[in-house]
Design a protein around this motif. Structure first.
Motif: not given
Length: 162
Positions: A149-152, A158-159, A108-109, A116-120
């Motif tokens: 990756m940092s954003g991911a 956070s989740r 789910e996360i 963009l985050y998910r792909d990396v």
């Protein structure tokens, strides 16, 4: 003007004039093939690709623009295929390595993560690719991979309320 018609050799059109003259034509042709959203992006990319060329050196502007645009469409298609196949590898790894509840939460996360985050993230954590490999696969820089990756990871934290 037909596709094969030549521009005058002494034409000092420049890129802006070339865009104003043929941008709508190229957009209409591409919309029929790839849809309006992607067509607009490809038109922009086409003009960025041809920026190094002098307008006076382009003898057949419509044919030249069409060829560059089609090459960009093909490149986008190839990247999408590579991305999809890499993301498909994600599913079996999660099923084998995570307990049921954790697997559902992680799924789910990852599914709610910006693409963009998910792909990396998926390519790194589940396909085991290095940052340079991810950069080549997605046609982005290693610095961009690191930022995404940092954003991911921040998104996951956070989740998970970490």
């Amino acid at each position: 003007m037909t596709e094969a018609e030549q521009m005058p050799v002494d034409a000092d059109d420049g890129l802006n004039r070339l865009y104003r003259r043929y941008g709508d034509w190229l957009n209409r042709r591409l919309r029929a093939r790839i849809g309006p959203d992607m067509a607009a992006d490809v038109v922009q990319e086409t003009y960025l690709k041809i920026a190094p060329y002098a307008a006076a050196d382009i003898r057949h502007p419509k044919a030249f623009l069409w060829k560059v645009a089609l090459n960009l469409v093909r490149d986008h298609h190839r990247k999408e295929i590579r991305r999809s196949s890499a993301l498909e590898q994600f599913r079996p790894v999660v099923a084998e390595s995570a307990p049921q509840v954790d697997q559902i939460m992680l799924g789910e996360i990852v599914a709610s993560m910006p693409q963009l985050y998910r792909d990396v993230f998926v390519l790194s954590r589940f396909s085991g690719m290095t940052y340079p490999e991810i950069a080549r696969t997605l046609a982005i820089s290693v610095n961009t991979v690191e930022r995404r990756m940092s954003g991911a990871l921040e998104y996951c934290a956070s989740r998970l309320d970490l």
